[in-house]
Motif scaffolding. Sequence first.
Motif, PDB file in Angstrom:
ATOM      1  N   THR A 171      40.607 -69.368  89.023  1.00 13.52           N
ATOM      2  CA  THR A 171      40.656 -67.981  89.496  1.00 13.52           C
ATOM      3  C   THR A 171      40.038 -67.874  90.884  1.00 13.52           C
ATOM      4  O   THR A 171      40.573 -67.197  91.768  1.00 13.52           O
ATOM      5  CB  THR A 171      39.924 -67.050  88.519  1.00 13.52           C
ATOM      6  N   HIS A 172      38.926 -68.554  91.104  1.00 11.53           N
ATOM      7  CA  HIS A 172      38.309 -68.562  92.433  1.00 11.53           C
ATOM      8  C   HIS A 172      39.232 -69.211  93.472  1.00 11.53           C
ATOM      9  O   HIS A 172      39.363 -68.712  94.589  1.00 11.53           O
ATOM     10  CB  HIS A 172      36.975 -69.313  92.387  1.00 11.53           C
ATOM     11  N   ASN A 174      42.581 -69.535  93.360  1.00 14.19           N
ATOM     12  CA  ASN A 174      43.789 -68.730  93.580  1.00 14.19           C
ATOM     13  C   ASN A 174      43.514 -67.498  94.429  1.00 14.19           C
ATOM     14  O   ASN A 174      44.405 -67.015  95.133  1.00 14.19           O
ATOM     15  CB  ASN A 174      44.383 -68.319  92.224  1.00 14.19           C
ATOM     16  N   ARG A 175      42.300 -66.992  94.380  1.00 15.62           N
ATOM     17  CA  ARG A 175      41.963 -65.815  95.162  1.00 15.62           C
ATOM     18  C   ARG A 175      41.486 -66.178  96.565  1.00 15.62           C
ATOM     19  O   ARG A 175      41.271 -65.299  97.395  1.00 15.62           O
ATOM     20  CB  ARG A 175      40.880 -64.994  94.445  1.00 15.62           C
ATOM     21  N   SER A 213      34.240 -61.835  95.613  1.00 12.80           N
ATOM     22  CA  SER A 213      34.571 -62.307  94.264  1.00 12.80           C
ATOM     23  C   SER A 213      33.855 -61.487  93.191  1.00 12.80           C
ATOM     24  O   SER A 213      34.397 -61.280  92.106  1.00 12.80           O
ATOM     25  CB  SER A 213      34.218 -63.791  94.123  1.00 12.80           C
ATOM     26  N   ASP A 216      35.984 -58.582  92.299  1.00 11.29           N
ATOM     27  CA  ASP A 216      37.348 -58.885  91.871  1.00 11.29           C
ATOM     28  C   ASP A 216      37.397 -58.902  90.344  1.00 11.29           C
ATOM     29  O   ASP A 216      36.768 -59.751  89.704  1.00 11.29           O
ATOM     30  CB  ASP A 216      37.767 -60.249  92.423  1.00 11.29           C
ATOM     31  N   PRO A 217      38.117 -57.975  89.715  1.00 14.75           N
ATOM     32  CA  PRO A 217      38.124 -57.907  88.250  1.00 14.75           C
ATOM     33  C   PRO A 217      38.661 -59.167  87.584  1.00 14.75           C
ATOM     34  O   PRO A 217      38.242 -59.518  86.483  1.00 14.75           O
ATOM     35  CB  PRO A 217      39.014 -56.689  87.952  1.00 14.75           C
ATOM     36  N   ARG A 218      39.595 -59.888  88.245  1.00 16.64           N
ATOM     37  CA  ARG A 218      40.121 -61.121  87.656  1.00 16.64           C
ATOM     38  C   ARG A 218      39.062 -62.212  87.624  1.00 16.64           C
ATOM     39  O   ARG A 218      38.960 -62.966  86.655  1.00 16.64           O
ATOM     40  CB  ARG A 218      41.359 -61.584  88.430  1.00 16.64           C
ATOM     41  N   VAL A 219      38.271 -62.300  88.690  1.00 16.43           N
ATOM     42  CA  VAL A 219      37.186 -63.279  88.719  1.00 16.43           C
ATOM     43  C   VAL A 219      36.119 -62.899  87.699  1.00 16.43           C
ATOM     44  O   VAL A 219      35.621 -63.745  86.947  1.00 16.43           O
ATOM     45  CB  VAL A 219      36.577 -63.373  90.129  1.00 16.43           C
ATOM     46  N   ALA A 221      36.425 -61.244  84.944  1.00 18.78           N
ATOM     47  CA  ALA A 221      36.906 -61.490  83.586  1.00 18.78           C
ATOM     48  C   ALA A 221      36.864 -62.980  83.250  1.00 18.78           C
ATOM     49  O   ALA A 221      36.450 -63.366  82.145  1.00 18.78           O
ATOM     50  CB  ALA A 221      38.331 -60.952  83.439  1.00 18.78           C
ATOM     51  N   ALA A 222      37.271 -63.833  84.210  1.00 24.56           N
ATOM     52  CA  ALA A 222      37.281 -65.274  83.965  1.00 24.56           C
ATOM     53  C   ALA A 222      35.861 -65.814  83.810  1.00 24.56           C
ATOM     54  O   ALA A 222      35.591 -66.653  82.943  1.00 24.56           O
ATOM     55  CB  ALA A 222      38.000 -65.996  85.109  1.00 24.56           C
ATOM     56  N   GLU A 225      34.321 -64.995  80.419  1.00 26.44           N
ATOM     57  CA  GLU A 225      34.767 -65.892  79.356  1.00 26.44           C
ATOM     58  C   GLU A 225      33.979 -67.200  79.379  1.00 26.44           C
ATOM     59  O   GLU A 225      33.604 -67.734  78.337  1.00 26.44           O
ATOM     60  CB  GLU A 225      36.265 -66.180  79.514  1.00 26.44           C
TER      61      GLU A 225
END
Length: 247
Positions: A171-172, A174-175, A213, A216-219, A221-222, A225
């Motif tokens: 995720t990091h 890709n962003r 980062s 960033d909601p995608r980061v 969330a990952a 987890e």
Amino acid sequence: MFALGGRLTGVLTTRILASQVCAAFATGPRQDDGTFYEFRTYYLKPSKMNEFLENIKNKIHLRTAHSELVGYWSVDFGGRMNTVFHIWKYDNFAHRTAVRKALAEDKEWQEQFLLPNLPLIDKQESEITYLVPWCKIGKPPNKGVYELITFQMKPGGPALWGHTFQGAIHTHINRGYATLIGVFNTEYGALNRVHVLWWNKDADSRAAGRHRSHEDPRVVAAVRESVQYLETQENILLIPTSFSPLE
């Protein structure tokens, strides 16, 4: 008789499956070949840092004649001052043994490289690591600085936390918040430890990417987890030396 045989077969099958599960749980997936990377950390005497680096710069060819140097850095932030960190690549353990034997017989290396620098070193540490199977050594786009982040994960190995950890790293990537150089899993040293080496243009660009980062909601969330398997983490900022292959 058939019933007894069936029960024995079932017990044996269960034991075999259990041993396979335990083996996977302990080690997880790993690379197919024997290539590994030795992390070396030298803590230098405070007044000897410049002298040590100058000596190494002038004589590093005596050491790299025997095996491949991946990178050589001085620690800037986050760790003990007057520290150098370097990574060496080996094909397998037999290769490293042969290299150490050759170095022990290399009088030029001993007299010009080893003996003059030993008095300048306060402490040495070594750690053997493998690249994780889904990662290869990256190349930085330009000269810059490096961040080595060390994650101490919960016991269980990559079979337990590998998937979520990989997701957080990707995720990091890709962003575009940093350039990944390598992800290393410790084989000898503190077990269940993962080192992630990142490249940034400079310390300010690294700070800016980190701040973005965090928003960033995608980061987020990952990382959420992955963090359930995390015990501790620490980082250091590394400055490549003039003779480091990774600049």
